[in-house]
Write a protein that holds these residues in place. Structure first.
Motif, PDB file in Angstrom:
ATOM      1  N   GLY A 114       0.851  -1.185   0.000  1.00  9.80           N
ATOM      2  CA  GLY A 114       0.000   0.000   0.000  1.00  9.80           C
ATOM      3  C   GLY A 114       0.886   1.233   0.000  1.00  9.80           C
ATOM      4  O   GLY A 114       1.908   1.255  -0.673  1.00  9.80           O
ATOM      5  N   PRO A 115       0.541   2.248   0.790  1.00 13.08           N
ATOM      6  CA  PRO A 115       1.335   3.468   0.803  1.00 13.08           C
ATOM      7  C   PRO A 115       2.551   3.402   1.727  1.00 13.08           C
ATOM      8  O   PRO A 115       3.304   4.360   1.835  1.00 13.08           O
ATOM      9  N   HIS A 116       2.765   2.291   2.383  1.00 13.90           N
ATOM     10  CA  HIS A 116       3.845   2.166   3.362  1.00 13.90           C
ATOM     11  C   HIS A 116       5.046   1.438   2.781  1.00 13.90           C
ATOM     12  O   HIS A 116       4.900   0.578   1.914  1.00 13.90           O
ATOM     13  N   ALA A 117       6.233   1.793   3.279  1.00 14.52           N
ATOM     14  CA  ALA A 117       7.464   1.139   2.851  1.00 14.52           C
ATOM     15  C   ALA A 117       8.471   1.195   3.982  1.00 14.52           C
ATOM     16  O   ALA A 117       8.426   2.090   4.833  1.00 14.52           O
ATOM     17  N   GLY A 118       9.369   0.247   3.988  1.00 17.42           N
ATOM     18  CA  GLY A 118      10.409   0.199   5.009  1.00 17.42           C
ATOM     19  C   GLY A 118      11.543  -0.694   4.563  1.00 17.42           C
ATOM     20  O   GLY A 118      11.544  -1.218   3.445  1.00 17.42           O
ATOM     21  N   ALA A 119      12.509  -0.875   5.441  1.00 16.11           N
ATOM     22  CA  ALA A 119      13.654  -1.723   5.130  1.00 16.11           C
ATOM     23  C   ALA A 119      14.255  -2.232   6.428  1.00 16.11           C
ATOM     24  O   ALA A 119      14.080  -1.629   7.497  1.00 16.11           O
ATOM     25  N   ARG A 120      14.952  -3.328   6.306  1.00 14.40           N
ATOM     26  CA  ARG A 120      15.616  -3.933   7.454  1.00 14.40           C
ATOM     27  C   ARG A 120      17.036  -4.318   7.031  1.00 14.40           C
ATOM     28  O   ARG A 120      17.253  -4.780   5.917  1.00 14.40           O
ATOM     29  N   GLU A 121      17.980  -4.137   7.947  1.00 13.61           N
ATOM     30  CA  GLU A 121      19.374  -4.503   7.686  1.00 13.61           C
ATOM     31  C   GLU A 121      19.643  -5.918   8.177  1.00 13.61           C
ATOM     32  O   GLU A 121      19.154  -6.331   9.229  1.00 13.61           O
ATOM     33  N   PHE A 122      20.451  -6.646   7.409  1.00 13.45           N
ATOM     34  CA  PHE A 122      20.881  -7.992   7.768  1.00 13.45           C
ATOM     35  C   PHE A 122      22.396  -8.041   7.658  1.00 13.45           C
ATOM     36  O   PHE A 122      22.994  -7.324   6.858  1.00 13.45           O
ATOM     37  N   SER A 123      22.999  -8.899   8.453  1.00 14.01           N
ATOM     38  CA  SER A 123      24.438  -9.113   8.374  1.00 14.01           C
ATOM     39  C   SER A 123      24.676 -10.617   8.300  1.00 14.01           C
ATOM     40  O   SER A 123      24.563 -11.313   9.309  1.00 14.01           O
ATOM     41  N   PHE A 124      24.964 -11.097   7.106  1.00 13.37           N
ATOM     42  CA  PHE A 124      25.207 -12.515   6.899  1.00 13.37           C
ATOM     43  C   PHE A 124      26.709 -12.773   6.970  1.00 13.37           C
ATOM     44  O   PHE A 124      27.494 -12.033   6.377  1.00 13.37           O
ATOM     45  N   GLU A 125      27.107 -13.801   7.710  1.00 11.56           N
ATOM     46  CA  GLU A 125      28.516 -14.092   7.922  1.00 11.56           C
ATOM     47  C   GLU A 125      29.150 -14.709   6.687  1.00 11.56           C
ATOM     48  O   GLU A 125      28.494 -15.390   5.911  1.00 11.56           O
ATOM     49  N   GLY A 126      30.446 -14.473   6.575  1.00  8.86           N
ATOM     50  CA  GLY A 126      31.218 -15.066   5.494  1.00  8.86           C
ATOM     51  C   GLY A 126      31.415 -14.123   4.343  1.00  8.86           C
ATOM     52  O   GLY A 126      30.916 -13.001   4.336  1.00  8.86           O
ATOM     53  N   ASP A 127      32.170 -14.605   3.363  1.00  2.00           N
ATOM     54  CA  ASP A 127      32.445 -13.794   2.176  1.00  2.00           C
ATOM     55  C   ASP A 127      32.205 -14.582   0.887  1.00  2.00           C
ATOM     56  O   ASP A 127      32.705 -14.223  -0.164  1.00  2.00           O
ATOM     57  N   ASP A 128      31.419 -15.644   0.997  1.00  2.00           N
ATOM     58  CA  ASP A 128      31.087 -16.454  -0.163  1.00  2.00           C
ATOM     59  C   ASP A 128      29.832 -15.882  -0.823  1.00  2.00           C
ATOM     60  O   ASP A 128      28.745 -15.946  -0.252  1.00  2.00           O
ATOM     61  N   PRO A 129      29.972 -15.304  -2.022  1.00  2.00           N
ATOM     62  CA  PRO A 129      28.823 -14.676  -2.670  1.00  2.00           C
ATOM     63  C   PRO A 129      27.611 -15.598  -2.814  1.00  2.00           C
ATOM     64  O   PRO A 129      26.471 -15.167  -2.608  1.00  2.00           O
ATOM     65  N   GLU A 130      27.833 -16.858  -3.166  1.00  2.00           N
ATOM     66  CA  GLU A 130      26.714 -17.774  -3.358  1.00  2.00           C
ATOM     67  C   GLU A 130      25.918 -17.969  -2.069  1.00  2.00           C
ATOM     68  O   GLU A 130      24.681 -17.963  -2.082  1.00  2.00           O
ATOM     69  N   ARG A 131      26.612 -18.106  -0.963  1.00  2.00           N
ATOM     70  CA  ARG A 131      25.925 -18.291   0.324  1.00  2.00           C
ATOM     71  C   ARG A 131      25.197 -17.021   0.753  1.00  2.00           C
ATOM     72  O   ARG A 131      24.106 -17.086   1.303  1.00  2.00           O
TER      73      ARG A 131
END
Length: 157
Positions: A114-131
C-alpha cells in the motif's frame, strides 16, 4: 515459503513484485516457480547498477546502494512501476570483498505494501557470494510473507 506467500496473496486478492540487485533474479525465480504464481505474481526488476536503479525504480543517483534508503526506494519503485499491492527488494554486498566501506554480507531488504514502505538490515557471515545470495533470497521471501501477513514487527522506517 513461496507457497505460503501464494496463499496469503491469493487470500487477500493482491499481486506482488520484487526488485533485485544483490540476488540477481533469485527472488523472482523462486516466486515464479510457485504453482499458481500467475494469479498473484506480477514480475520483477533486476537493477544491479545504481544507474538502472535510478532509471527504472526512481532511486536517486547519489544514494548509497547498500543502504536502507536504497532498499526502501527500490521496493516502492517496483510496487509503483508494476502497479502491485506489495513488493520486496534486495540490495547489499555479496563479497568476497568489501564494497564502498561495507563488509561482505551487509544486506538491506526493503518492502512496500500500500502506501507504506520500510527496510531492514541484515548481516550474513562469510564472504562467499553464493551463500550470501542464498541467505538474502531466503530472508527476502520471509520478509514478503511477513508483509503479506501484516506482521507488527515490519514497520515503516
Amino acid at each position: 515459503m513461496t507457497e505460503k506467500i501464494g496463499e496469503l496473496a491469493t487470500a487477500a486478492s493482491i499481486r506482488v513484485a520484487a526488485a533485485e540487485s544483490l540476488t540477481g533474479g533469485q527472488v523472482c525465480t523462486a516466486l515464479g516457480a510457485t504453482p499458481g504464481a500467475s494469479d498473484w505474481f506480477a514480475g520483477g526488476v533486476v537493477a544491479y547498477t545504481i544507474e538502472t536503479k535510478n532509471l527504472v525504480l526512481g532511486v536517486p543517483e547519489d544514494i548509497d546502494p547498500c543502504s536502507a534508503e536504497c532498499a526502501r526506494t527500490m521496493a516502492a519503485g517496483v510496487r509503483d512501476a508494476l502497479e502491485v499491492d506489495a513488493a520486496v527488494a534486495t540490495t547489499g554486498v555479496g563479497g568476497p570483498d568489501p564494497q564502498d566501506g561495507h563488509a561482505p554480507g551487509t544486506v538491506f531488504i526493503g518492502w512496500a505494501r500500500g502506501p507504506h514502505a520500510g527496510a531492514r538490515e541484515f548481516s550474513f557471515e562469510g564472504d562467499d557470494p553464493e551463500r550470501i545470495v542464498e541467505a538474502t533470497t531466503h530472508a527476502a521471501l520471509e520478509m514478503l510473507a511477513e508483509v503479506l501477513e501484516g506482521a507488527s514487527d515490519v514497520d515503516d522506517s
